[in-house]
Design a protein around this motif. Structure first.
Motif, mmCIF file in Angstrom:
data_model
loop_
_atom_site.group_PDB
_atom_site.id
_atom_site.type_symbol
_atom_site.label_atom_id
_atom_site.label_comp_id
_atom_site.label_asym_id
_atom_site.label_seq_id
_atom_site.Cartn_x
_atom_site.Cartn_y
_atom_site.Cartn_z
ATOM 1 N N VAL A 183 77.885 54.578 24.863
ATOM 2 C CA VAL A 183 78.572 53.502 25.570
ATOM 3 C C VAL A 183 78.631 53.855 27.051
ATOM 4 O O VAL A 183 79.080 54.951 27.410
ATOM 5 C CB VAL A 183 80.008 53.299 25.035
ATOM 6 C CG1 VAL A 183 80.616 52.028 25.620
ATOM 7 C CG2 VAL A 183 80.032 53.255 23.518
ATOM 8 N N ILE A 184 78.151 52.936 27.913
ATOM 9 C CA ILE A 184 78.181 53.170 29.352
ATOM 10 C C ILE A 184 78.585 51.885 30.071
ATOM 11 O O ILE A 184 78.440 50.785 29.532
ATOM 12 C CB ILE A 184 76.817 53.663 29.887
ATOM 13 C CG1 ILE A 184 75.763 52.552 29.772
ATOM 14 C CG2 ILE A 184 76.360 54.906 29.165
ATOM 15 C CD1 ILE A 184 74.483 52.910 30.495
ATOM 16 N N PRO A 185 79.081 51.994 31.310
ATOM 17 C CA PRO A 185 79.444 50.796 32.068
ATOM 18 C C PRO A 185 78.229 50.163 32.743
ATOM 19 O O PRO A 185 77.252 50.845 33.065
ATOM 20 C CB PRO A 185 80.426 51.336 33.110
ATOM 21 C CG PRO A 185 79.996 52.745 33.331
ATOM 22 C CD PRO A 185 79.478 53.234 32.006
ATOM 23 N N ILE A 186 78.294 48.862 32.950
ATOM 24 C CA ILE A 186 77.275 48.139 33.715
ATOM 25 C C ILE A 186 77.822 48.002 35.137
ATOM 26 O O ILE A 186 78.829 47.313 35.358
ATOM 27 C CB ILE A 186 76.997 46.764 33.094
ATOM 28 C CG1 ILE A 186 76.408 46.943 31.687
ATOM 29 C CG2 ILE A 186 76.050 45.940 33.969
ATOM 30 C CD1 ILE A 186 76.197 45.650 30.931
ATOM 31 N N ILE A 187 77.174 48.654 36.094
ATOM 32 C CA ILE A 187 77.719 48.710 37.452
ATOM 33 C C ILE A 187 76.624 48.526 38.491
ATOM 34 O O ILE A 187 75.434 48.705 38.212
ATOM 35 C CB ILE A 187 78.461 50.043 37.704
ATOM 36 C CG1 ILE A 187 77.514 51.214 37.517
ATOM 37 C CG2 ILE A 187 79.666 50.175 36.804
ATOM 38 C CD1 ILE A 187 78.131 52.548 37.876
ATOM 39 N N SER A 188 77.060 48.226 39.690
ATOM 40 C CA SER A 188 76.150 48.021 40.816
ATOM 41 C C SER A 188 75.543 49.341 41.260
ATOM 42 O O SER A 188 76.222 50.365 41.308
ATOM 43 C CB SER A 188 76.923 47.376 41.973
ATOM 44 O OG SER A 188 76.184 47.447 43.176
ATOM 45 N N ILE B 183 78.059 44.781 45.409
ATOM 46 C CA ILE B 183 78.747 43.805 44.560
ATOM 47 C C ILE B 183 80.155 44.308 44.277
ATOM 48 O O ILE B 183 80.340 45.419 43.773
ATOM 49 C CB ILE B 183 77.986 43.587 43.242
ATOM 50 C CG1 ILE B 183 76.585 43.029 43.532
ATOM 51 C CG2 ILE B 183 78.748 42.666 42.318
ATOM 52 C CD1 ILE B 183 75.741 42.825 42.296
ATOM 53 N N ALA B 184 81.135 43.482 44.602
ATOM 54 C CA ALA B 184 82.530 43.889 44.392
ATOM 55 C C ALA B 184 82.857 43.858 42.901
ATOM 56 O O ALA B 184 82.640 42.849 42.227
ATOM 57 C CB ALA B 184 83.468 42.958 45.156
ATOM 58 N N GLN B 185 83.337 44.962 42.392
ATOM 59 C CA GLN B 185 83.775 45.056 41.002
ATOM 60 C C GLN B 185 85.182 45.640 40.976
ATOM 61 O O GLN B 185 85.458 46.633 41.658
ATOM 62 C CB GLN B 185 82.839 45.954 40.179
ATOM 63 C CG GLN B 185 81.463 45.353 39.911
ATOM 64 C CD GLN B 185 80.599 46.307 39.111
ATOM 65 O OE1 GLN B 185 79.905 47.146 39.678
ATOM 66 N NE2 GLN B 185 80.630 46.180 37.791
ATOM 67 N N LYS B 186 86.033 45.034 40.201
ATOM 68 C CA LYS B 186 87.395 45.531 40.064
ATOM 69 C C LYS B 186 87.428 46.553 38.930
ATOM 70 O O LYS B 186 87.059 46.242 37.791
ATOM 71 C CB LYS B 186 88.350 44.379 39.749
ATOM 72 C CG LYS B 186 89.807 44.812 39.640
ATOM 73 C CD LYS B 186 90.696 43.618 39.335
ATOM 74 C CE LYS B 186 92.151 44.068 39.189
ATOM 75 N NZ LYS B 186 93.043 42.912 38.868
ATOM 76 N N PRO B 187 87.814 47.795 39.226
ATOM 77 C CA PRO B 187 87.854 48.820 38.166
ATOM 78 C C PRO B 187 88.634 48.345 36.953
ATOM 79 O O PRO B 187 89.735 47.793 37.069
ATOM 80 C CB PRO B 187 88.543 50.003 38.852
ATOM 81 C CG PRO B 187 88.204 49.839 40.295
ATOM 82 C CD PRO B 187 88.204 48.346 40.529
ATOM 83 N N GLY B 188 88.035 48.522 35.801
ATOM 84 C CA GLY B 188 88.658 48.098 34.550
ATOM 85 C C GLY B 188 88.119 46.795 34.018
ATOM 86 O O GLY B 188 88.389 46.433 32.871
ATOM 87 N N THR B 189 87.350 46.073 34.851
ATOM 88 C CA THR B 189 86.812 44.779 34.414
ATOM 89 C C THR B 189 85.310 44.851 34.120
ATOM 90 O O THR B 189 84.698 43.835 33.804
ATOM 91 C CB THR B 189 87.055 43.698 35.482
ATOM 92 O OG1 THR B 189 86.303 44.022 36.662
ATOM 93 C CG2 THR B 189 88.528 43.591 35.820
ATOM 94 N N GLU B 190 84.722 46.026 34.225
ATOM 95 C CA GLU B 190 83.274 46.153 34.043
ATOM 96 C C GLU B 190 82.854 45.803 32.611
ATOM 97 O O GLU B 190 83.565 46.092 31.648
ATOM 98 C CB GLU B 190 82.818 47.588 34.345
ATOM 99 C CG GLU B 190 83.123 48.065 35.755
ATOM 100 C CD GLU B 190 84.497 48.690 35.873
ATOM 101 O OE1 GLU B 190 84.778 49.263 36.932
ATOM 102 O OE2 GLU B 190 85.280 48.623 34.895
#
Length: 247
Positions: free
Chosen positions: A179-184, A189-196
């Motif tokens: 399991v891994i996060p999908i991130i920029s 791209i603005a991402q709010k931690p915890g919403t990835e």
């Protein structure tokens, strides 16, 4: 006199026969022990090599996923729920190129909105049957992400290295789950931690994986099962995060 000579000759022959027999038995015993020691050493060497390759097969899954998840397009297209893009990059491609059996994309509430099994798109609800087994890994990843993000203005360089991967028993089958996060990848791209969104990959311990692990080290008949190895057979345990032997 003749009788005495005959008895002496018989005793000499018998003594020689006993000596020869004892010598042969000793050679057989020593040879058998040498063969056993050689077999044990060969089996131990096979087990060491196989264990290393198994560890590598488990640890490589996050890197395979990151080839398509640490990417601006991944953030944008999963947010847009672009099923074709997700299939091309996070579903069928992961299966055909890396051999992943199942791939899922989860939202911030850890609910699947994309699912692919053996490269074919299936209803996202398919993940619900897996959530019981995969949920603890997802929760651990969210916790790790929160720790990495805490106090950081731009945590995404560190988040690019975060992953949770383990061997898990799903029903009656053992799988590697990553399991891994999908991130920029650019940080633009603005991402709010915890919403990835998260990407989940499953690879089952099957004949294909056994061949991949065993063929370079002459384990042509390698397979995964719950029976302990016997005789000359080499064996390595596959364990869960809690240390339980799965296969």
């Amino acid at each position: 006199m003749t009788a005495s000579l005959n008895r002496l000759s018989f005793q000499i022959v018998r003594s020689l026969f006993i000596v020869v027999c004892v010598g042969l038995l000793s050679l057989v015993f020593v040879g058998h022990n040498a063969i056993n020691i050689a077999d044990q050493n060969a089996r131990a060497q096979q087990e060491r090599f196989a264990a290393k390759r198994l560890t590598a097969a488990i640890e490589v899954l996050p890197e395979q996923q990151r080839s398509a998840t640490v990417w601006d397009d991944a953030v944008e297209q999963t947010a847009a729920r672009d099923t074709k893009w997700m299939d091309d990059n996070l579903g069928s491609w992961m299966q055909s190129y890396f051999g992943h059996d199942e791939n899922y994309v989860l939202d911030q509430a850890n609910v699947a909105f994309f699912a692919a099994v053996l490269g074919e798109i299936v209803p996202p609800e398919r993940y619900e049957a897996r959530a019981e087994f995969i949920g603890p890994l997802v929760a651990q990843l969210r916790e790790n992400m929160a720790e990495v993000s805490q106090g950081e203005d731009d945590p995404y360089e560190a988040l690019a290295e975060v992953a949770v991967v383990a061997s898990v028993l799903i029903g009656d089958r053992t799988a590697i789950v990553s399991v891994i996060p999908i991130i920029s990848d650019s940080g633009d791209i603005a991402q709010k931690p915890g919403t990835e969104a998260l990407h989940v990959a499953l690879r089952y311990f099957d004949a294909e994986l056994a061949t991949q692990i065993g063929s370079p080290i002459e384990l042509d008949s390698a397979e995964f099962n719950t029976d302990p190895p016997a005789g000359h057979q080499a064996g390595i345990p596959v364990t869960s995060p809690s240390g339980d032997v799965l296969c």
